[in-house]
Design a protein around this motif. Structure first.
Motif, PDB file in Angstrom:
ATOM      1  N   GLN A 147       0.842  -1.210   0.000  1.00  0.00           N
ATOM      2  CA  GLN A 147       0.000   0.000   0.000  1.00  0.00           C
ATOM      3  C   GLN A 147       0.871   1.251   0.000  1.00  0.00           C
ATOM      4  O   GLN A 147       0.591   2.226  -0.704  1.00  0.00           O
ATOM      5  CB  GLN A 147      -0.914   0.003   1.222  1.00  0.00           C
ATOM      6  N   CYS A 150       2.245   1.840  -3.569  1.00  0.00           N
ATOM      7  CA  CYS A 150       1.288   2.430  -4.522  1.00  0.00           C
ATOM      8  C   CYS A 150       1.031   3.896  -4.191  1.00  0.00           C
ATOM      9  O   CYS A 150       0.958   4.740  -5.098  1.00  0.00           O
ATOM     10  CB  CYS A 150      -0.025   1.649  -4.511  1.00  0.00           C
ATOM     11  N   HIS A 153       3.983   6.010  -5.329  1.00  0.00           N
ATOM     12  CA  HIS A 153       4.061   6.148  -6.788  1.00  0.00           C
ATOM     13  C   HIS A 153       2.788   6.776  -7.374  1.00  0.00           C
ATOM     14  O   HIS A 153       2.691   6.963  -8.579  1.00  0.00           O
ATOM     15  CB  HIS A 153       4.297   4.776  -7.453  1.00  0.00           C
ATOM     16  N   ILE A 155      -0.154   5.407  -7.780  1.00  0.00           N
ATOM     17  CA  ILE A 155      -0.808   4.488  -8.730  1.00  0.00           C
ATOM     18  C   ILE A 155      -1.823   3.630  -7.979  1.00  0.00           C
ATOM     19  O   ILE A 155      -1.696   3.408  -6.770  1.00  0.00           O
ATOM     20  CB  ILE A 155       0.198   3.540  -9.434  1.00  0.00           C
ATOM     21  N   LEU A 157      -3.348  -0.018  -7.197  1.00  0.00           N
ATOM     22  CA  LEU A 157      -2.715  -1.341  -7.117  1.00  0.00           C
ATOM     23  C   LEU A 157      -3.188  -2.244  -8.264  1.00  0.00           C
ATOM     24  O   LEU A 157      -2.412  -2.987  -8.839  1.00  0.00           O
ATOM     25  CB  LEU A 157      -3.051  -1.960  -5.750  1.00  0.00           C
ATOM     26  N   VAL A 182       2.887  -8.109  -7.693  1.00  0.00           N
ATOM     27  CA  VAL A 182       3.672  -7.417  -6.662  1.00  0.00           C
ATOM     28  C   VAL A 182       4.675  -8.421  -6.113  1.00  0.00           C
ATOM     29  O   VAL A 182       4.304  -9.551  -5.791  1.00  0.00           O
ATOM     30  CB  VAL A 182       2.775  -6.926  -5.502  1.00  0.00           C
ATOM     31  N   TYR A 202       7.415  -0.582 -10.853  1.00  0.00           N
ATOM     32  CA  TYR A 202       7.255   0.491  -9.860  1.00  0.00           C
ATOM     33  C   TYR A 202       7.954  -0.033  -8.620  1.00  0.00           C
ATOM     34  O   TYR A 202       7.432  -0.931  -7.958  1.00  0.00           O
ATOM     35  CB  TYR A 202       5.774   0.758  -9.579  1.00  0.00           C
ATOM     36  N   LEU A 245       6.030  -3.480  -8.040  1.00  0.00           N
ATOM     37  CA  LEU A 245       4.898  -3.923  -8.857  1.00  0.00           C
ATOM     38  C   LEU A 245       5.386  -4.037 -10.288  1.00  0.00           C
ATOM     39  O   LEU A 245       6.026  -3.111 -10.809  1.00  0.00           O
ATOM     40  CB  LEU A 245       3.765  -2.889  -8.769  1.00  0.00           C
ATOM     41  N   ARG A 247       4.037  -4.491 -14.139  1.00  0.00           N
ATOM     42  CA  ARG A 247       2.786  -4.329 -14.899  1.00  0.00           C
ATOM     43  C   ARG A 247       3.123  -4.378 -16.380  1.00  0.00           C
ATOM     44  O   ARG A 247       4.039  -3.661 -16.830  1.00  0.00           O
ATOM     45  CB  ARG A 247       2.173  -2.974 -14.497  1.00  0.00           C
TER      46      ARG A 247
END
Ligand SMILES: C[S@@+](CC[C@H](N)C(=O)[O-])C[C@H]1O[C@@H](n2cnc3c(N)ncnc32)[C@H](O)[C@@H]1O
Length: 252
Positions: A147, A150, A153, A155, A157, A182, A202, A245, A247
């Motif tokens: 948490q 995110c 950053h 963003i 999650l 993650v 991230y 993370l 993505r």
């Protein structure tokens, strides 16, 4: 009956603690603080700072627990962790007997959230099952490193309607899952084993603590820099904790 509070304290920033956690801490007669050795003194200091700010100094005693060393050799990982949990359960049972009278309240301060890659809850359940020291326990959630990652950053999650996987560096080495992922507990930069040019990372190290580091962008461009920054911070602090993370960028 003895009461135990398993209190999530966030990942280093004392402002991240919840009102529920503060109220639980105020009820504690004894706070058990885990000491993982000189290299991670900074983490013990963060826990002490939380007690200094929020516990009642007239009513509350602090007991430092030395964590038994875990076998980190190449043998059977699950077996090694199982043995380590049993050792800790015996230690915790002894601590409750020694430091917590029958009507007292004890608190364990748990880094991040007690439900995410933390063994305290399982160990406390093992101690309860042994029935040598009767107690009731309550879990108080905390802000986890994912948490914090995110938020820092800025963003979300998850992507809209999409699933997400949370895994370890050890598992990531077997390959990148099809979903956003993650990664925690990655002491060996497992992201360097991924060749997919469409992945963004991230990354955050020492989130919530002084010297926090954040990097975000295409994995293939940042991989080397993350390794270098990670190694430099580790040698300066004596320890490092990082979470990231991964993505996949959508196709055209
Ligand atoms: C034993 S797990 C504990 C996780 C914790 N219960 C949580 O909710 O975040 C330790 C791992 O959490 C992550 N972690 C914990 N604190 C962190 C921090 N301040 N910055 C970055 N990652 C952190 C790292 O992946 C680390 O290897």
């Amino acid at each position: 009956m003895r009461q135990l509070k398993l209190i999530g304290i966030g990942t280093g920033n004392p402002d991240h603690i919840t009102v529920q956690a503060i109220n639980a801490l105020k009820q504690a007669d004894v706070v058990f603080l885990t000491d993982k050795g000189a290299q991670t003194a900074e983490l013990l200091a963060a826990r002490r700072e939380i007690c200094r700010r929020y516990a009642d100094p007239r009513a509350c005693r602090m007991v430092e627990i030395e964590d038994p060393q875990r076998d980190r050799g190449p043998g059977d990982y699950l077996q090694a962790v199982g043995g380590w949990h049993r050792q800790r359960a015996q230690r915790y049972e002894q601590l409750l007997q020694e430091h917590l009278s029958e009507d007292a309240c004890g608190a364990f301060l748990i880094w991040g959230d007690p439900g995410l890659y933390d063994s305290t809850l399982r160990i406390v359940q093992e101690v309860a099952a042994r029935q040598a020291v009767p107690f009731e326990y309550e879990v108080i959630p905390g802000i986890s490193s994912l948490q914090a990652l995110c938020a820092r950053h800025r963003i979300a999650l998850n992507q809209v309607g999409q699933p997400l996987q949370i895994t370890t560096g050890r598992r990531l080495k077997a390959g990148m899952p099809a979903t956003d992922t993650v990664v925690m507990l990655d002491g060996e930069c497992a992201f360097t084993t991924l060749a997919d040019p469409d992945l963004d990372i991230y990354w955050g190290a020492c989130l919530g603590l002084p010297g926090e580091i954040l990097l975000a962008g295409p994995l293939n461009e940042l991989s080397g820099e993350i390794q270098q920054r990670r190694e430099r911070a580790r040698s300066q602090r004596g320890w490092i904790m990082d979470t990231y993370l991964l993505r996949r960028r959508p196709g055209p």
